[in-house]
Design a protein around this motif. Structure first.
Motif, PDB file in Angstrom:
ATOM      1  N   ARG B 105       0.799  -1.278   0.093  1.00 36.52           N
ATOM      2  CA  ARG B 105       0.176  -0.031   0.065  1.00 36.52           C
ATOM      3  C   ARG B 105       0.853   1.263   0.038  1.00 36.52           C
ATOM      4  O   ARG B 105       0.874   2.188  -0.600  1.00 36.52           O
ATOM      5  CB  ARG B 105      -0.964   0.005   1.294  1.00 36.52           C
ATOM      6  CG  ARG B 105      -1.878  -1.028   1.162  1.00 36.52           C
ATOM      7  CD  ARG B 105      -3.193  -0.550   1.506  1.00 36.52           C
ATOM      8  NE  ARG B 105      -4.558  -1.497   1.374  1.00 36.52           N
ATOM      9  CZ  ARG B 105      -4.960  -2.367   1.796  1.00 36.52           C
ATOM     10  NH1 ARG B 105      -4.203  -2.350   3.115  1.00 36.52           N
ATOM     11  NH2 ARG B 105      -5.882  -3.159   1.681  1.00 36.52           N
ATOM     12  N   VAL B 106       1.776   1.377   0.742  1.00 36.10           N
ATOM     13  CA  VAL B 106       2.843   2.275   0.896  1.00 36.10           C
ATOM     14  C   VAL B 106       3.411   2.771  -0.287  1.00 36.10           C
ATOM     15  O   VAL B 106       3.941   3.756  -0.349  1.00 36.10           O
ATOM     16  CB  VAL B 106       3.672   2.592   2.024  1.00 36.10           C
ATOM     17  CG1 VAL B 106       2.921   2.329   3.480  1.00 36.10           C
ATOM     18  CG2 VAL B 106       4.821   1.336   2.044  1.00 36.10           C
ATOM     19  N   VAL B 107       3.655   1.901  -1.204  1.00 30.06           N
ATOM     20  CA  VAL B 107       4.136   1.969  -2.552  1.00 30.06           C
ATOM     21  C   VAL B 107       3.360   2.123  -3.587  1.00 30.06           C
ATOM     22  O   VAL B 107       3.435   2.128  -4.813  1.00 30.06           O
ATOM     23  CB  VAL B 107       5.451   1.315  -2.758  1.00 30.06           C
ATOM     24  CG1 VAL B 107       6.616   1.276  -1.921  1.00 30.06           C
ATOM     25  CG2 VAL B 107       4.846  -0.330  -2.894  1.00 30.06           C
ATOM     26  N   GLU B 108       2.189   2.583  -3.181  1.00 32.40           N
ATOM     27  CA  GLU B 108       0.964   2.698  -4.100  1.00 32.40           C
ATOM     28  C   GLU B 108       0.767   1.485  -5.120  1.00 32.40           C
ATOM     29  O   GLU B 108       0.348   1.660  -6.161  1.00 32.40           O
ATOM     30  CB  GLU B 108       0.942   3.972  -4.735  1.00 32.40           C
ATOM     31  CG  GLU B 108       0.958   5.071  -3.789  1.00 32.40           C
ATOM     32  CD  GLU B 108       1.197   6.407  -4.091  1.00 32.40           C
ATOM     33  OE1 GLU B 108       0.412   6.834  -5.171  1.00 32.40           O
ATOM     34  OE2 GLU B 108       2.258   7.029  -4.016  1.00 32.40           O
TER      35      GLU B 108
END
Lengths: 302, 228
Positions: B105-108
């Motif tokens: 998620r944090v790297v989309e």
């Protein structure tokens, strides 16, 4: 930024608020108090300005003509006055109208006394121009100008009224602006503190995000969402309260004035809230955004 | 793949934490960096992740010269390096699946890919059945496996493990090391920072020994060098 990331940030922003309930509530409460006071000041100020403006509109400069002045001279005076920037309205009051007004004012209870002047108007040479200005602060300059015009015998005006109204308007404006600035600063400080606590609570998670290669904006967005949501919620609550209070107060004031037989007009709820509603949301959201950005810049070096 | 040239780091005026280190690690290598506490191992890791800047020297990772890397490009460097820690650093309020998905998620990463990739990673570390469990419901070894799955889910070419067996018993330590070896066999460059002597001796991999900030030995198939 991807749409899914925006939704993710929104969700995380709400989670931040939920996780940090007590401080979020305290911030919403403070912002609500700020916006309530801002709204209150605005409502009072807008109405005062409205009343001052109405009063200003009624502050007239009365210009009397030389006894032997001709119609051409009067037309020339009218033309010169209308060219002035501060010119508002001009009404010609004939000698007959002036006498009628005088009788209405002073012989209302004893009209028979005025009968003696039936065929001999004592104000025969008192026809005049009644001029209102759109900027009362220009009154002195305007009077000087008119007094120098050819065919003008006398100019009547109220120096005190103009100055008092102008000064009162300015004072209310300055005091309000000062108080609003202080309240805004308090609001920003509180939001900033709430976001700072949110950052402290999520310190470990933020650290992991950084190591995994999350971009600055991705880490910062949930905190900005948190700040803006607190600000907007803090704006919505006092708006509802203010609408209810304003309607009741206006109704009550107008009823009071009606019983003493005086006419007074105030701004309607619609007039006040057409400006106050978007302004409150912009101010609330703005306080939230500024407060969170200040904290993020200080405590969230990615 | 990883190149440290004359790298030194001093925290304050005085003794350097890392002193003039030269280290080259090729793609696909498995390297132990060993040394006692305070030897400078963590400083090297932090410099490789650009959490710390070297006082002097040059660090190149995957073709990126870290000294020239702009701040906004740092996330891209970190996406090339998966990291696991001694204390696992799992998010306690999220279950196993969410912990691993978090890294994507944090790297989309698109949700569709997350839904496919996370179960695959959990299968690889042998925790497919426990995807709903929370960290507190797992053993130390299981928690480290989750941390490994999280570090690898974005498919980084490098895996940095900082004392991965520090909190584990010998059996779990051995299982984690076997898993790291398997990951290395699939092509990932693995760097393990440790002072677990048994593990290092048993694995027979390249061992770089650091003492007081200086590389004192670099053995191709080495063991733990005892100080005495």
């Amino acid at each position: 930024m991807k749409i899914s990331t925006i939704f993710y940030s929104l969700k995380q922003g709400f989670i931040n608020i939920k996780r940090n309930k007590l401080f979020s509530l305290a911030s919403v409460g403070t912002i609500a108090a700020c916006i309530f006071l801002i709204g209150l000041f605005y409502a009072v100020l807008a109405n005062l300005q409205y009343i001052v403006k109405s009063a200003e509109d009624n502050v007239a400069v009365v210009i009397f003509f030389d006894y032997e002045s001709t119609q051409e001279q009067k037309d020339a005076i009218e033309e010169s006055i209308k060219k002035r920037a501060e010119f508002g309205t001009l009404t010609y009051v004939s000698a007959e109208e002036a006498w009628e007004e005088y009788k209405e004012l002073y012989f209302k209870d004893a009209p028979e006394l005025a009968e003696g002047f039936k065929d001999d108007n004592p104000l025969a040479n008192s026809d005049s121009f009644r001029v209102t200005l759109n900027d009362i602060s220009m009154q002195d300059e305007f009077v000087d100008f008119v007094e120098d015009l050819e065919g003008v015998r006398k100019v009547n005006y109220s120096d005190t009224t103009a100055d008092t109204l102008e000064d009162f308007g300015k004072m209310v404006g300055f005091v309000s602006v000062a108080i609003i600035i202080i309240l805004l600063a308090v609001g920003i400080f509180l939001i900033s503190n709430t976001v700072m606590i949110g950052i402290a609570v999520r310190k470990e998670e933020i650290g992991i995000m950084k190591l995994m290669g999350a971009k600055d904006l991705f880490i910062r967005m949930p905190f900005m969402v948190e700040g803006v949501m607190i600000g907007i919620t803090g704006a919505a609550i006092p708006l509802l309260v203010l609408v209810m209070i304003y309607e009741r107060v206006i109704k009550s004031i107008l009823e009071q004035f009606a019983t003493v037989g005086s006419a007074m007009s105030l701004l309607s709820t619609g007039d006040v809230f057409a400006i106050l509603t978007p302004a409150a949301f912009i101010v609330g959201g703005g306080i939230g955004l500024i407060g969170s950005i200040i904290t993020i810049r200080k405590h969230l070096r990615v | 793949m990883i190149d440290l040239q004359d790298v030194s780091k001093s925290y304050a005026a005085g003794i350097p934490a890392v002193n003039n280190i030269n280290l080259h690690i090729d793609k696909g290598e498995f390297v132990f960096i060993v040394g006692d506490s305070g030897a400078g191992k963590s400083t090297i890791i932090k410099m490789m992740l650009k959490e710390l800047e070297p006082t002097s020297g040059k660090i190149v990772i995957n073709g990126k010269n870290l000294a020239r890397l702009k701040r906004r490009k740092v996330p891209m460097l970190r996406r090339d390096i998966g990291v696991v820690f001694q204390d696992f650093r799992l998010l306690k309020d999220r279950n196993v699946y969410e912990n691993v998905a978090f890294a994507q998620r944090v790297v989309e990463t698109p949700v569709k890919i997350i839904r496919r990739r996370v179960p695959a990673m959990l299968s690889m570390v042998g925790l497919a059945e426990k995807y709903r469990s929370y960290p507190k419901e797992l053993s130390g070894g299981e928690q480290q496996r989750v941390a490994l799955a999280r570090a690898l889910v974005n498919n980084p070419p490098i895996l940095l493990a900082d004392e991965p067996t520090g909190n584990l018993d010998p059996k779990n330590s051995w299982e984690i090391m076997k898993l790291l070896e398997e990951i290395n066999n699939r092509g990932t460059t693995v760097i393990v920072v440790t002072h677990n002597r048994e593990v290092v001796d048993a694995m027979q991999k390249r061992v770089v020994t650091i003492r007081k900030g200086v590389i004192v030995s670099d053995e191709r198939k080495g063991g733990y060098i005892y100080e005495d």
